[in-house]
Design an enzyme around this catalytic site. Structure first.
Site, PDB file in Angstrom:
ATOM      1  CG  PHE A 164      14.334  12.155   5.556  1.00 10.89           C
ATOM      2  CD1 PHE A 164      13.083  11.600   5.376  1.00 10.89           C
ATOM      3  CD2 PHE A 164      15.448  11.324   5.537  1.00 10.89           C
ATOM      4  CE1 PHE A 164      12.923  10.236   5.172  1.00 10.89           C
ATOM      5  CE2 PHE A 164      15.311   9.960   5.328  1.00 10.89           C
ATOM      6  CZ  PHE A 164      14.039   9.413   5.158  1.00 10.89           C
ATOM      7  CG  HIS A 189      -2.071   0.930   1.140  1.00 10.49           C
ATOM      8  ND1 HIS A 189      -1.948   2.305   1.241  1.00 10.49           N
ATOM      9  CD2 HIS A 189      -3.382   0.688   0.944  1.00 10.49           C
ATOM     10  CE1 HIS A 189      -3.138   2.855   1.113  1.00 10.49           C
ATOM     11  NE2 HIS A 189      -4.033   1.905   0.932  1.00 10.49           N
ATOM     12  N   GLY A 194       5.238  21.105  11.756  1.00 16.89           N
ATOM     13  CA  GLY A 194       6.445  20.327  12.002  1.00 16.89           C
ATOM     14  C   GLY A 194       7.611  20.790  11.152  1.00 16.89           C
TER      15      GLY A 194
END
Length: 441
Positions: free
Chosen positions: A169, A81, A165
């Site tokens: 990464f 998915h 936020g």
């Protein structure tokens, strides 16, 4: 009561220990009703479903996201998915007496908290999207987890700046998409055949995406850019596909209804029945996968009552029964409204006054307990008055000589039923409020 459903998708579908810990974190929030865990091993992804109020649903979602960030390492994740984070998506869905804007505000509140406290980049999508290009989840999740580093460090980093936020990464947790959206109903319609081709042909007609346009020779038509030209289907917010279910020994149309308020259940069912009849097929029934909002069932029940010339001011349980029978929801599996209608499923109190017998209520009232008292008795009197008010239209509609009054009588009857339901709730609300006063003192 204002109720909101939250359906976070976590990037773990195999380790039950991790899933149980996330579930316990969510359940630790007071008055959260935890309804379902649906893990998928092949997708390595699990869908959680829980319900709460405007006051506690964000806390439940945050605790789940926080625990997932602790336990799931995206550097090791593989699954079929699409995904971009330990908590991949976290949508809020209005269930009862809640607006979409209230859910969007919940999404923003959760997004800020996740970004500030957990250091996870957050993108808002669908009805909470901060800009049009982020409305579609597929666009937000473009490049998936593997593309996040380039997203934050590449030439388009300003475009990919998260809503909340740090634009950094986060290798372990990835990024999370948070939204507000309508309730998605997974609905299947069954046939007296194993002919997948014919059933899928009906699915192509009803779904919004429709089918490829073809010329007189059956060849697909392309536009100047080489893209397939489509013929739109009948219903908006409907996705559908036809297939055969071996265990049912019949063909089925599998439908995702992404906004039942735009396209209701009964509208789809009646059109499918019509098209099936044209092809010599019979619809044997249907099924709801997972849970369904009460309003969707009530609307359907009222449609079929009206079609039969019956008053729609009937008691709620009769309207629900009419919907179940009319859609044949018990065709391949049991449809228990207490378990499958979301408002009923979360109503797990065992100490309610309204569940007492008349004698039991009178005995409790006459005892030395401080509640129930005058407020609950006043509410009970209002229940009986509203019920009597509803009785008159239900006795009159359908009788000769009163035809010119049917519409107005039905409106009055429906209003009386609404008031009856309100005051039934008020019987316990009054007692609960008084008990809280006593507890505080």
């Amino acid at each position: 009561m204002k109720l909101v459903e939250c359906v976070p998708n976590f990037s773990e579908g195999k380790d039950k220990n991790i899933l149980n810990q996330i579930a316990e974190a969510i359940k630790s929030v007071k008055d959260i009703n935890f309804l379902d865990i649906d893990p998928g091993e092949a997708t390595n992804r699990t869908v959680f479903t829980f319900v709460g109020t405007l006051d506690n649903i964000v806390d439940g979602a945050f605790e789940g996201i926080k625990k997932a960030a602790e336990l799931i390492d995206m550097t090791k994740h593989k699954g079929e998915h699409p995904r971009m984070g330990a908590t991949d998506v976290c949508p809020f869905v209005p269930v009862s007496d809640v607006t979409m804007e209230e859910c969007a505000e919940l999404a923003r509140k959760l997004g800020k908290r996740v970004g500030d406290e957990l250091g996870i980049p957050v993108y808002l999508y669908e009805e909470a999207a901060s800009k049009p290009e982020r409305k579609n989840l597929a666009d937000v999740r473009q490049g998936e987890y593997e593309g996040l580093k380039e997203r934050f460090e590449g030439k388009d980093k300003e475009y990919w700046k998260p809503d909340f936020g740090p634009a950094i990464f986060n290798a372990k947790s990835g990024a999370t998409a948070i939204s507000a959206r309508e309730f998605l109903i997974a609905y299947n319609i069954n046939f007296n055949t194993k002919d997948k081709k014919t059933v899928h042909d009906i699915a192509l007609n009803i779904r919004e995406a429709g089918r490829a346009k073809r010329d007189e020779h059956g060849k697909m038509i392309k536009d100047e850019n080489g893209n397939t030209v489509k013929v739109s289907g009948l219903f908006k917010n409907v996705k559908a596909i036809g297939w055969v279910i071996p265990e049912y020994k019949r063909a089925q149309i599998s439908i995702n209804m992404t906004n039942y308020k735009v396209t209701p259940l009964h509208v789809v069912m009646e059109e499918v029945r019509k098209q099936a009849c044209e092809r010599g097929l019979i619809v044997t029934g249907s099924e709801v996968v997972g849970l369904i909002p009460k309003s969707a069932i009530i609307e359907t029940g009222k449609f079929y009552l009206k079609k039969m010339g019956k008053p729609t001011s009937a008691p709620e349980n009769e309207i629900v029964d009419c919907a179940i029978l009319s859609l044949v929801l018990n065709d391949v599996s049991e449809f228990d409204p207490k378990k499958r209608i979301i408002e009923y499923a979360i109503d797990n109190r065992t100490d309610r006054l309204v569940d007492l017998t008349v004698k039991g209520f009178a005995n409790e009232l006459s005892s030395d307990s401080k509640a129930p008292g005058g407020g609950s008795v006043a509410a009970l009197n209002a229940v009986l008055a509203a019920a009597l008010g509803a009785m008159v239209p239900n006795l009159t509609i359908g009788k000769k000589g009163y035809e010119q009054h049917f519409e107005r009588l039905n409106e009055i009857g429906e209003k009386c039923q609404e008031l009856k339901s309100f005051f039934i709730q008020a019987i316990d609300d009054d007692a609960d409020a008084f008990n809280k006063v006593i507890e505080a003192m």
